[in-house]
Write an enzyme that holds these catalytic residues in place. Structure first.
Site, PDB file in Angstrom:
ATOM      1  NE  ARG A 216       1.499   9.103  11.075  1.00  0.00           N
ATOM      2  CZ  ARG A 216       2.448   9.509  10.216  1.00  0.00           C
ATOM      3  NH1 ARG A 216       2.925   8.690   9.291  1.00  0.00           N
ATOM      4  NH2 ARG A 216       2.929  10.730  10.289  1.00  0.00           N
ATOM      5  CG  PHE A 232       3.644  -0.821   1.166  1.00  0.00           C
ATOM      6  CD1 PHE A 232       4.748  -1.285   0.450  1.00  0.00           C
ATOM      7  CD2 PHE A 232       2.373  -1.085   0.672  1.00  0.00           C
ATOM      8  CE1 PHE A 232       4.574  -1.999  -0.731  1.00  0.00           C
ATOM      9  CE2 PHE A 232       2.193  -1.791  -0.512  1.00  0.00           C
ATOM     10  CZ  PHE A 232       3.291  -2.250  -1.222  1.00  0.00           C
ATOM     11  CG  ASP A 254       8.258  -1.771   5.429  1.00  0.00           C
ATOM     12  OD1 ASP A 254       7.520  -0.790   5.226  1.00  0.00           O
ATOM     13  OD2 ASP A 254       9.436  -1.826   4.991  1.00  0.00           O
ATOM     14  CB  SER A 255      10.552  -5.284   1.941  1.00  0.00           C
ATOM     15  OG  SER A 255      10.588  -3.956   1.493  1.00  0.00           O
ATOM     16  CB  ALA A 284       3.755  -5.402   0.061  1.00  0.00           C
ATOM     17  CG  ASP A 304       1.555   5.191   2.869  1.00  0.00           C
ATOM     18  OD1 ASP A 304       1.497   5.775   1.766  1.00  0.00           O
ATOM     19  OD2 ASP A 304       2.150   5.648   3.864  1.00  0.00           O
ATOM     20  CB  CYS A 344       3.581   9.194  -2.269  1.00  0.00           C
ATOM     21  SG  CYS A 344       4.742   7.833  -2.342  1.00  0.00           S
TER      22      CYS A 344
HETATM   23  N1  SAH Z   1       2.886   4.325   6.019  1.00  0.00           N
HETATM   24  C1  SAH Z   1       4.217   4.614   6.491  1.00  0.00           C
HETATM   25  C2  SAH Z   1       5.151   5.036   5.373  1.00  0.00           C
HETATM   26  C3  SAH Z   1       5.314   4.025   4.236  1.00  0.00           C
HETATM   27  S1  SAH Z   1       6.721   4.299   3.239  1.00  0.00           S
HETATM   28  C4  SAH Z   1       4.127   5.658   7.614  1.00  0.00           C
HETATM   29  O1  SAH Z   1       3.043   6.201   7.883  1.00  0.00           O
HETATM   30  O2  SAH Z   1       5.140   5.909   8.261  1.00  0.00           O
HETATM   31  C5  SAH Z   1       6.794   2.882   2.229  1.00  0.00           C
HETATM   32  C6  SAH Z   1       7.363   1.632   2.871  1.00  0.00           C
HETATM   33  O3  SAH Z   1       7.274   0.567   1.927  1.00  0.00           O
HETATM   34  C7  SAH Z   1       8.834   1.686   3.266  1.00  0.00           C
HETATM   35  O4  SAH Z   1       8.950   1.447   4.634  1.00  0.00           O
HETATM   36  C8  SAH Z   1       9.520   0.559   2.463  1.00  0.00           C
HETATM   37  O5  SAH Z   1      10.479  -0.157   3.236  1.00  0.00           O
HETATM   38  C9  SAH Z   1       8.347  -0.337   2.138  1.00  0.00           C
HETATM   39  N2  SAH Z   1       8.472  -1.153   0.926  1.00  0.00           N
HETATM   40  C10 SAH Z   1       8.931  -0.804  -0.291  1.00  0.00           C
HETATM   41  N3  SAH Z   1       8.785  -1.819  -1.174  1.00  0.00           N
HETATM   42  C11 SAH Z   1       8.197  -2.836  -0.507  1.00  0.00           C
HETATM   43  C12 SAH Z   1       7.753  -4.148  -0.859  1.00  0.00           C
HETATM   44  N4  SAH Z   1       7.865  -4.602  -2.130  1.00  0.00           N
HETATM   45  N5  SAH Z   1       7.182  -4.919   0.083  1.00  0.00           N
HETATM   46  C13 SAH Z   1       7.033  -4.473   1.347  1.00  0.00           C
HETATM   47  N6  SAH Z   1       7.417  -3.232   1.732  1.00  0.00           N
HETATM   48  C14 SAH Z   1       7.994  -2.437   0.831  1.00  0.00           C
END
Ligand code: SAH
Length: 400
Positions: A216, A232, A254-255, A284, A304, A344
């Site tokens: 970040r 995400f 984000d979803s 996404a 991410d 991850c």
């Molecule tokens: N980058 C963030 C952490 C990401 S965690 C940080 O720094 O805090 C991954 C995220 O992806 C979660 O919030 C989850 O809600 C989202 N997610 C999972 N599947 C998804 C999809 N198909 N479309 C959009 N978001 C999604």
């Protein structure tokens, strides 16, 4: 006494100080060790290898606490391990109110995660949030909690052991207060000068993705005057960092509507101009394609995603999903644009991840250059004897 004796030649990994004993390496078990009980692990020829926590339901049948024959596993042992981890983190991490104090095997405490959140303007003691993910740490929970409060001076300990991996250990998922006061609805903590709301009770994992701190910060460095897409975004980690860094506009996807609501509160908490941020509550995969079709283009894209490969069987499907988002991510970039892309999934190593990203660049018909390889912060150390501990890997790329 509980003794686990290995089959011939199965001692090699333990002699290299890898802390796991698989069920199929065991010849016999003497005594009647209960879940989490301490066992002595011996080689087939009777040599001492280590003291370990027994886990009768798991394929990882024992996890080594100590390779030192003279080190008993008692309250003092946990006090020492916890104190050492806390002192190491204090010496290594600064500029943040969110720190991983204990990172499992790397801190000699297999299966234990502890994050510390210190609130902005609070009394500095903060909130500890733990995940107990193996029978050994579960059995020693009380000793560990006592060691944590004493080593940190933080009286408040909350448990977020609502992780499916516990089922492999024969343990139920559980959350709740372990010591001190109930956590507030949200804790406002700050990282690299950006304030974030953390909901330790209902947020993902322990409430915040502590591991992405350095990444970040990197986005903050490169965001100036750029149009940013953060896919995400969860509670807006990278989005807020980009705004702090002077981004011209930030679109985030984000979803999870709940995560996005927190993200919007984070914009307010920092006094940023909310007109610069757009939050899309959507899938996404579809949204990336739609943005491309709509002719949207960006100067900096962050991808991410959550763990696409939960285990080895899912690697092929996960690889296709990573390729899909990276392909569209590249296509959404203007010439000279930057892509920050992560995985991850422990089951996908950095070489495979790079291959997937290279395939995505080829299909997007862009020349992509890797500027930097990325990973988790220094509070997520990787034990050389335990490469399985590596999960977060990323690449910073620039297209021509
Ligand atoms: N980058 C963030 C952490 C990401 S965690 C940080 O720094 O805090 C991954 C995220 O992806 C979660 O919030 C989850 O809600 C989202 N997610 C999972 N599947 C998804 C999809 N198909 N479309 C959009 N978001 C999604």
């Amino acid at each position: 006494m509980n003794i686990v004796t290995l089959k011939p030649s199965k001692e090699k990994s333990l002699l290299r100080r890898h802390p796991w004993v698989y069920a199929n390496a065991i010849d016999r078990v003497e005594g009647k060790p209960t879940p989490g009980a301490t066992v002595i692990v011996r080689s087939a020829d009777g040599r001492f290898l280590g003291r370990a926590a027994y886990s009768p339901h798991s394929q990882i049948r024992a996890r080594v606490w100590s390779f030192d024959e003279n080190e008993p596993i008692d309250h003092a042992f946990f006090k020492r391990r916890v104190q050492r981890a806390v002192a190491d983190r204090r010496a290594m991490v600064s500029g943040t109110g969110a720190v991983r104090l204990i990172f499992g095997e790397a801190d000699g405490l297999p299966g234990l995660i502890v994050d510390h959140y210190i609130e902005d303007g609070g009394d500095g003691r903060g909130q500890l949030v733990c995940q107990f993910m193996a029978a050994g740490v579960e059995a020693w929970k009380e000793a560990i909690v006592a060691a944590l409060t004493s080593a940190t001076g933080c009286p408040n300990v909350y448990e977020r052991s609502d992780v499916s991996i516990r089922e492999k250990e024969g343990l139920e998922q559980i959350t709740g207060l372990l010591a001190g006061d109930e956590p507030p609805a949200t804790i406002i903590t700050s990282e690299n000068g950006v304030r974030y709301h953390v909901d330790v009770r209902n947020g993902h994992k322990t409430g915040f993705y502590v591991d992405q701190r350095d990444n970040r910060a990197l986005v903050q460095t490169y965001a100036r005057e750029r149009e940013v897409l953060n896919c995400f975004c969860y509670t807006g980690g990278f989005s807020l960092a980009a705004m702090k860094g002077g981004a011209k506009r930030v679109v985030s996807i984000d979803s999870s509507g709940e995560a996005l609501a927190t993200a919007q509160k984070n914009v307010e908490a920092n006094g940023f101009d909310s007109a610069l941020a757009t939050w899309l509550d959507a899938d996404a995969f579809k949204t990336l394609r739609r943005l491309y079709d709509d002719g949207e283009r960006f100067d900096l894209v962050v991808l991410d995603p959550p763990k696409f490969a939960a285990s080895r069987e899912h690697v092929d499907r996960a690889a296709r999903a990573y390729k899909d988002i990276n392909l569209t991510g590249f296509k959404l970039l203007r010439p000279g644009g930057l892509l920050f892309t992560y995985s991850c999934s422990g089951a996908i190593d950095s070489a495979l991840f790079q291959k997937i990203v290279a395939g995505a660049a080829a299909d997007a018909r862009v020349d992509a250059r890797i500027l930097k390889r990325l990973g988790a912060g220094v509070d997520h150390p990787l034990l050389t004897a335990f490469p399985e501990g590596e999960y977060l890997k990323g690449l910073l790329l620039q297209i021509a």
